[in-house]
Write a protein that holds these residues in place. Structure first.
Motif, short mmCIF file in Angstrom:
data_model
loop_
_atom_site.label_atom_id
_atom_site.label_comp_id
_atom_site.label_asym_id
_atom_site.label_seq_id
_atom_site.Cartn_x
_atom_site.Cartn_y
_atom_site.Cartn_z
N LEU A 168 -5.81 10.15 -11.50
CA LEU A 168 -4.40 10.06 -11.87
C LEU A 168 -3.97 8.62 -11.54
O LEU A 168 -3.43 8.34 -10.46
N LYS A 169 -4.24 7.71 -12.45
CA LYS A 169 -4.12 6.28 -12.16
C LYS A 169 -2.72 5.84 -11.74
O LYS A 169 -2.58 5.06 -10.78
N PRO A 170 -1.65 6.27 -12.41
CA PRO A 170 -0.31 5.81 -11.98
C PRO A 170 0.02 6.23 -10.54
O PRO A 170 0.61 5.44 -9.79
N LEU A 171 -0.35 7.44 -10.17
CA LEU A 171 -0.05 7.90 -8.81
C LEU A 171 -0.89 7.14 -7.80
O LEU A 171 -0.41 6.77 -6.71
N ARG A 172 -2.14 6.89 -8.13
CA ARG A 172 -3.00 6.12 -7.24
C ARG A 172 -2.44 4.70 -7.04
O ARG A 172 -2.39 4.19 -5.92
N THR A 173 -1.98 4.11 -8.13
CA THR A 173 -1.41 2.76 -8.04
C THR A 173 -0.18 2.73 -7.15
O THR A 173 -0.01 1.81 -6.33
N ARG A 174 0.68 3.74 -7.26
CA ARG A 174 1.88 3.79 -6.42
C ARG A 174 1.50 3.91 -4.94
O ARG A 174 2.11 3.27 -4.08
N CYS A 175 0.51 4.73 -4.66
CA CYS A 175 0.06 4.90 -3.27
C CYS A 175 -0.50 3.60 -2.72
O CYS A 175 -0.22 3.22 -1.57
N ILE A 176 -1.30 2.90 -3.51
CA ILE A 176 -1.89 1.64 -3.06
C ILE A 176 -0.81 0.59 -2.82
O ILE A 176 -0.87 -0.17 -1.85
N THR A 177 0.20 0.57 -3.68
CA THR A 177 1.31 -0.37 -3.49
C THR A 177 2.01 -0.13 -2.16
O THR A 177 2.35 -1.08 -1.43
N LEU A 178 2.22 1.13 -1.83
CA LEU A 178 2.85 1.46 -0.55
C LEU A 178 1.95 1.08 0.63
O LEU A 178 2.43 0.57 1.66
N LEU A 179 0.65 1.31 0.49
CA LEU A 179 -0.29 0.96 1.56
C LEU A 179 -0.32 -0.55 1.80
O LEU A 179 -0.31 -1.01 2.94
N THR A 180 -0.35 -1.32 0.71
CA THR A 180 -0.41 -2.77 0.88
C THR A 180 0.91 -3.36 1.36
O THR A 180 0.94 -4.52 1.80
N GLU A 354 -11.30 -11.42 -4.07
CA GLU A 354 -11.43 -11.13 -5.50
C GLU A 354 -12.44 -10.01 -5.75
O GLU A 354 -12.24 -9.16 -6.62
N VAL A 355 -13.52 -10.01 -4.98
CA VAL A 355 -14.54 -8.97 -5.14
C VAL A 355 -14.00 -7.62 -4.66
O VAL A 355 -14.25 -6.58 -5.29
N LEU A 356 -13.26 -7.63 -3.57
CA LEU A 356 -12.66 -6.38 -3.08
C LEU A 356 -11.73 -5.79 -4.14
O LEU A 356 -11.69 -4.58 -4.35
N GLU A 357 -10.98 -6.66 -4.82
CA GLU A 357 -10.08 -6.21 -5.88
C GLU A 357 -10.87 -5.58 -7.03
O GLU A 357 -10.48 -4.53 -7.57
N GLU A 358 -11.99 -6.18 -7.39
CA GLU A 358 -12.81 -5.64 -8.46
C GLU A 358 -13.38 -4.27 -8.07
O GLU A 358 -13.39 -3.34 -8.88
N ILE A 359 -13.84 -4.15 -6.85
CA ILE A 359 -14.38 -2.87 -6.37
C ILE A 359 -13.30 -1.80 -6.41
O ILE A 359 -13.54 -0.66 -6.83
N GLN A 360 -12.11 -2.16 -5.98
CA GLN A 360 -11.00 -1.21 -5.94
C GLN A 360 -10.60 -0.72 -7.34
O GLN A 360 -10.20 0.43 -7.49
N ASN A 361 -10.73 -1.57 -8.33
CA ASN A 361 -10.32 -1.22 -9.68
C ASN A 361 -11.39 -0.55 -10.52
O ASN A 361 -11.15 -0.21 -11.67
N GLN A 362 -12.56 -0.36 -9.95
CA GLN A 362 -13.64 0.30 -10.69
C GLN A 362 -13.33 1.77 -10.91
O GLN A 362 -12.72 2.40 -10.07
#
Length: 362
Positions: A168-180, A354-362
Motif C-alpha cells: 500500500l504505497k501511499p500509506l507506506r510513504t506517509r509513515c516514512i515521512t513521519l518517521l523521518t 543515495e544507496v540507502l534511498e534506492e534500497i528503500q524504494n525497491q
C-alpha cells in the motif's frame, strides 16, 4: 477451504556490518520487476487452518465492532477477530489484495453471511490500525508534528509493517515521512528539527532502539544513520545493559565503534576550527593570532560525555576574535557539519545515503 496469506510474505530490510559491501552494490544491480496482480495472488494464497465442526471457524473469532460493514463483500479472519470489509476498497489500495481477490473461489469454501472468509496471518492490532488508515483519509492528520516518538511509533508501526507487506504505497510513504521527521535523512531536515524548539525532543534509549528494529523490519534504511548516531551517543552504562527490545550485541558494538568515529569527526571535521584555529584572510587584527578562546572552547567540548559533531556551535563571542575571523570560522564549521552528515552512514558501516534511498524504494 479458506484462503490464507502466509507470514513469509515479507520485504524486511536486514543489515549487519558484514553485509555493507553487498548493500552498497545495490545501485548497480538490476531492480526486480514489479509483481503483477496475478503473480501476487498466486504468491499470497495457501491452505488455511481447517474449519471446525459443522463449518464453524475453529478459533471462535469475534466480529470487530468498528470494521464490520453490513455491505462488506469479504470477511478477513485475523487472529481471533473477523473484519467485514469491502474488496474494492482494499484492492484499490493494494495490488496484493487485488490479486488475492481475483483468485477463483473453490467449491465448498467456508462463507459467512454470503461473504468468503480470508485468513490473514497478521497481528490483529496492526490490521485494525491499517484499516483505520485505509478508511479514514484524515487519519495521519491527527498526528501533529510535535507528537513524541513513542506515541508516533505506536500509531504507525502496524500500518508501516502491513503497508510494506501488502504494498500500500501511499500509506507506506506517509509513515516514512513521519518517521523521518524524527530521524532525519537529510542535513536540511536535521537542521530544521534541531533549531525548532517545538520539534526538539530528547529521545529515550528504548524508543530509539525500537525505531531501529522497525526500520529494519520494514525496509526503511534511510533513518538508520541518524538512529545509530543517537544510539552511539548513549552512555556506555546503558549500552551494556540488556533490556527487552534492545538491539543485539553486534549492533551495539557497531555503534560503539561509530562513537569513536564520531569523536574523530568532531575533532577533525566539524569543530576543527577550535582545535586548530586559523585566521581569516581578511583579518587585520593582530590579537586574533594569539587568542586562546578557540582552544578553551575545544576543551569544554572535549569534556562532554559523548561526541556530537552535528551540533551547531553557538558560543561565537567566547572565541574573542574579530568579526572577519568569526564569519570565516562559521563557514568552516558549517561545511564541516555538512561533511559529517555526508559521511554519517559510513561511520556505522552503512552504504551512502543515495544507496540507502534506492534500497528503500525497491
Amino acid at each position: 477451504m479458506t484462503k490464507a496469506i502466509p507470514a513469509s510474505l515479507d520485504t524486511s530490510f536486514e543489515h549487519s556490518s558484514s553485509d555493507a559491501e553487498d548493500m552498497s552494490g545495490a545501485s548497480s544491480r538490476k531492480q526486480k520487476p514489479s509483481t503483477s496482480k496475478h503473480e501476487a495472488s498466486a504468491l499470497a494464497t495457501s491452505s488455511a487452518p481447517a474449519p471446525g465442526p459443522e463449518g464453524t471457524i475453529s478459533a471462535n473469532p469475534t466480529r470487530h465492532e468498528r470494521f464490520w460493514f453490513h455491505d462488506g463483500s469479504v470477511i478477513l479472519h485475523v487472529e481471533n477477530t473477523l473484519f467485514r470489509v469491502h474488496q474494492t476498497i482494499l484492492a484499490n489500495h493494494s495490488e496484493i489484495f487485488a490479486g488475492l481477490f481475483e483468485v477463483p473461489q473453490p467449491a465448498g469454501e467456508m462463507m459467512l453471511e454470503g461473504c468468503h472468509i480470508v485468513v490473514l496471518h497478521d497481528n490483529e492490532k496492526d490490521f485494525e490500525d491499517l484499516l483505520h488508515a485505509v478508511y479514514d483519509p484524515s487519519y495521519f492528520d491527527s498526528i501533529p508534528p510535535t507528537t513524541d516518538v513513542d506515541t508516533l511509533l505506536t500509531s504507525i508501526a502496524g500500518i508501516l509493517r502491513l503497508s510494506t507487506k501488502y504494498i500500500l504505497k501511499p500509506l507506506r510513504t506517509r509513515c516514512i515521512t513521519l518517521l523521518t521527521s524524527k530521524f532525519p535523512s537529510t542535513f536540511a531536515s536535521y537542521c530544521t528539527k534541531s533549531t525548532t524548539p517545538s520539534l526538539h525532543e530528547r529521545y529515550k534509549s528504548d524508543t530509539v532502539m525500537r525505531a531501529v528494529t522497525l526500520a529494519k523490519e520494514t525496509n526503511v534504511p534511510t533513518i538508520l544513520p541518524y538512529a545509530y548516531y543517537c544510539v552511539a551517543r548513549m552512555s556506555m552504562k546503558r549500552l551494556m545493559k540488556e533490556r527487552e527490545g534492545d538491539l543485539g550485541w553486534k549492533e551495539k558494538c557497531l555503534c560503539m565503534v561509530g562513537r569513536e568515529r564520531l569523536r574523530w569527526a568532531e575533532m577533525s571535521v566539524s569543530h576543527s576550527f577550535l582545535l586548530v584555529f586559523q585566521r581569516s584572510s581578511t583579518c587585520t587584527t593582530l590579537t586574533c593570532a594569539h587568542t586562546r578562546g578557540p582552544h578553551a572552547e575545544w576543551h569544554l567540548l572535549e569534556a562532554g560525555k559523548s561526541p556530537n559533531p552535528l551540533r551547531a556551535f553557538v558560543r561565537w563571542p567566547q572565541l574573542n576574535v574579530c568579526k572577519d575571523c568569526e564569519v570565516y570560522c562559521q563557514g568552516v564549521h558549517l561545511a564541516g557539519r555538512r561533511d559529517v552528515w555526508k559521511r554519517l552512514p559510513s561511520f556505522f558501516d552503512l552504504p551512502a545515503w543515495e544507496v540507502l534511498e534506492e534500497i528503500q524504494n525497491q
